[in-house]
Design a protein around this motif. Structure first.
Motif, mmCIF file in Angstrom:
data_model
loop_
_atom_site.group_PDB
_atom_site.id
_atom_site.type_symbol
_atom_site.label_atom_id
_atom_site.label_comp_id
_atom_site.label_asym_id
_atom_site.label_seq_id
_atom_site.Cartn_x
_atom_site.Cartn_y
_atom_site.Cartn_z
ATOM 1 N N GLU A 183 0.833 -1.209 0.000
ATOM 2 C CA GLU A 183 0.000 0.000 0.000
ATOM 3 C C GLU A 183 0.864 1.254 0.000
ATOM 4 O O GLU A 183 1.908 1.296 0.648
ATOM 5 N N LYS A 185 0.997 5.718 0.206
ATOM 6 C CA LYS A 185 0.296 6.876 0.781
ATOM 7 C C LYS A 185 1.243 8.065 0.688
ATOM 8 O O LYS A 185 2.409 7.952 1.038
ATOM 9 N N HIS A 221 -5.619 7.672 -0.497
ATOM 10 C CA HIS A 221 -4.179 7.919 -0.411
ATOM 11 C C HIS A 221 -3.592 8.545 -1.668
ATOM 12 O O HIS A 221 -2.633 8.029 -2.242
ATOM 13 N N ASP A 253 -6.362 11.966 4.225
ATOM 14 C CA ASP A 253 -6.753 10.560 4.381
ATOM 15 C C ASP A 253 -7.907 10.516 5.376
ATOM 16 O O ASP A 253 -7.753 10.091 6.504
ATOM 17 N N ASP A 291 -11.462 0.301 4.093
ATOM 18 C CA ASP A 291 -10.579 0.810 5.154
ATOM 19 C C ASP A 291 -11.174 2.131 5.613
ATOM 20 O O ASP A 291 -10.863 3.185 5.059
HETATM 21 C C1 RM4 Z 1 -3.195 3.970 6.968
HETATM 22 C C2 RM4 Z 1 -3.541 2.966 5.883
HETATM 23 C C3 RM4 Z 1 -3.563 1.553 6.370
HETATM 24 C C4 RM4 Z 1 -4.183 1.428 7.708
HETATM 25 C C5 RM4 Z 1 -3.534 2.435 8.642
HETATM 26 C C6 RM4 Z 1 -3.996 2.313 10.069
HETATM 27 O O1 RM4 Z 1 -3.502 5.262 6.581
HETATM 28 O O2 RM4 Z 1 -4.749 3.302 5.252
HETATM 29 O O3 RM4 Z 1 -4.216 0.733 5.464
HETATM 30 O O4 RM4 Z 1 -3.947 0.144 8.172
HETATM 31 O O5 RM4 Z 1 -3.816 3.709 8.169
#
Ligand code: RM4
Ligand code: MN
Ligand code: MN
Length: 395
Positions: A183, A185, A221, A253, A291
């Motif tokens: 992932e 971000k 993200h 986010d 999420d």
């Molecule tokens: C992040 C991300 C992850 C999540 C964490 C707590 O921004 O989105 O997927 O597990 O946060």
């Protein structure tokens, strides 16, 4: 537009499984404060009960994502974990390691200058692989908070190599049945540079990790103005799209309910999936996960709303006449091409979906059914006394 969902669309919609996050049912807050809800889940069992309620109402959510340290603070318990899920008609979905909350990660995890901290982070990732193996999970979902706040604070290139080494080692420990999801971000918690800041960096690291690593697109993200469906189409065509974390955002986010701010964007993402599936000739092998942390909305209601919204927007995308769209493209008819999208998006699919749900033995209106069920009040009665005693947990 048809009065009932076309057969192929109904069949595809029935195969849309949406994974719920355990952390979406717990009390969460902002960095300024946390406001508790009487019915919010405290334990893993509570979270699974809530997820089972959403699955009972929608029939679309058979799996639950686990956040390792939030759900299993004491570690271990994998065998019990799958049993708890199975008893509720669920299975354990993606395993989300946590290499960001412990004090040792103040200056990063796998990109920490300190080799001992890097080792500790990798060991936690390897333990998460073992946990996933023990409960039959098919995805290891990796998100890292690593990054820096100030120019000069870190060596970007060295940190990149540490990331590549760590992901390769973890990938090598995964069974064939497991996919690694990487992932990205752009910022937060780091504010100057984040080690995996965008899909390109996630792609490079996934490629170097091994053949079962893919990119995870969290819809919250991206920097403002980013064309997310472009990324989705590109990754899907490369066979590198691993999954989604669905949520919506306005500023950063924000983890708001999917489609609450910009439903047309989610529709376009689903259309990108429909086009990729047509090219592939079968369903894309991707994980559709939510999420979100609803710090103000009641948790189960927000999750039901999310799933219903996802189904509505996917149904609209499935109504796009891809043949007519391609024909319009071939003759450079931009307006006709765009109208294919606008017509489908403007269709009120709710009556079709109500009928479809009833034909599958599900409530026509899952949110109304939930409100009529008294679940929230029962959960509050059962959880509130425990909450007073413990003060709640972060997630
Ligand atoms: C992040 C991300 C992850 C999540 C964490 C707590 O921004 O989105 O997927 O597990 O946060
Ligand atoms: Mn995410
Ligand atoms: Mn996020």
């Amino acid at each position: 537009m048809p009065a009932a969902l076309p057969v192929a669309a109904a069949a595809r919609l029935a195969r849309l499984e949406i994974e719920l996050p355990s952390w979406g049912f717990a009390d969460t807050g902002t960095r300024f404060g946390k406001f508790l809800q009487d019915a919010a889940a405290l334990t893993l069992e509570d979270k699974l009960d809530d997820a089972a309620e959403v699955h009972r109402l929608t029939g679309a959510c058979p799996s639950v994502a686990i956040h390792v340290l939030w759900d299993l603070p004491a570690g271990g318990g994998a065998a019990a974990l799958s049993g708890l899920a199975r008893a509720r008609g669920l299975r354990i979905g993606s395993i989300n390691p946590n290499v960001f909350q412990d004090q040792c990660y103040k200056h990063g995890s796998v990109a920490n200058e300190d080799a001992a901290v890097r080792r500790r982070a990798i060991d936690h990732l390897l333990a998460s692989v073992e946990l996933g193996k023990a409960c039959g999970s098919r995805a290891l979902s990796l998100w890292f908070a690593d990054g820096t706040n100030y120019p000069g604070q870190g060596s970007v290139a060295r940190r990149k190599r540490w990331f590549a080494d760590a992901l390769r080692e973890v990938h090598a420990a995964m069974p064939d049945s497991m996919t690694m999801l990487v992932e990205y971000k752009p910022f937060e918690p780091a504010f100057y540079h984040t080690d995996i800041a965008d899909w390109g960096m996630a792609y490079v690291l996934a490629k170097s990790a091994g053949e079962r690593a893919r990119v995870l697109v969290d819809t919250g993200h991206h920097l403002p103005g980013q064309n997310i469906e472009h990324i989705v189409s590109f990754l899907a065509d490369e066979g590198m799209l691993g999954g989604f974390h669905f949520n919506d955002r306005h500023y950063a986010d924000d983890d708001l309910t999917m489609g609450s701010i910009d439903p047309y964007r989610i529709f376009r993402i689903f259309l990108a999936i429909c086009e990729a599936e047509r090219a592939l000739g079968r369903d894309l092998p991707v994980e559709f996960m939510v999420d979100q942390s609803h710090n103000l909305k009641p948790k189960v209601e927000a999750m039901v709303q999310t799933v219903v919204t996802a189904q509505e927007l996917f149904a609209k995308a499935l109504l796009v006449d891809l043949g007519a769209l391609d024909a319009a493209r071939a003759r450079h008819d931009i307006v006709a091409a765009e109208e294919c999208l606008r017509r489908a998006f403007a269709t009120d699919v709710r009556p079709m979906l109500a009928e479809w749900r009833v034909s599958r033995g599900l409530p026509a209106d899952p949110l109304a059914a939930h409100r009529a069920s008294g679940y929230e009040a029962r959960a509050a009665a059962a959880r509130l006394p425990r909450k007073r005693a413990s003060g709640g947990s972060y997630a």
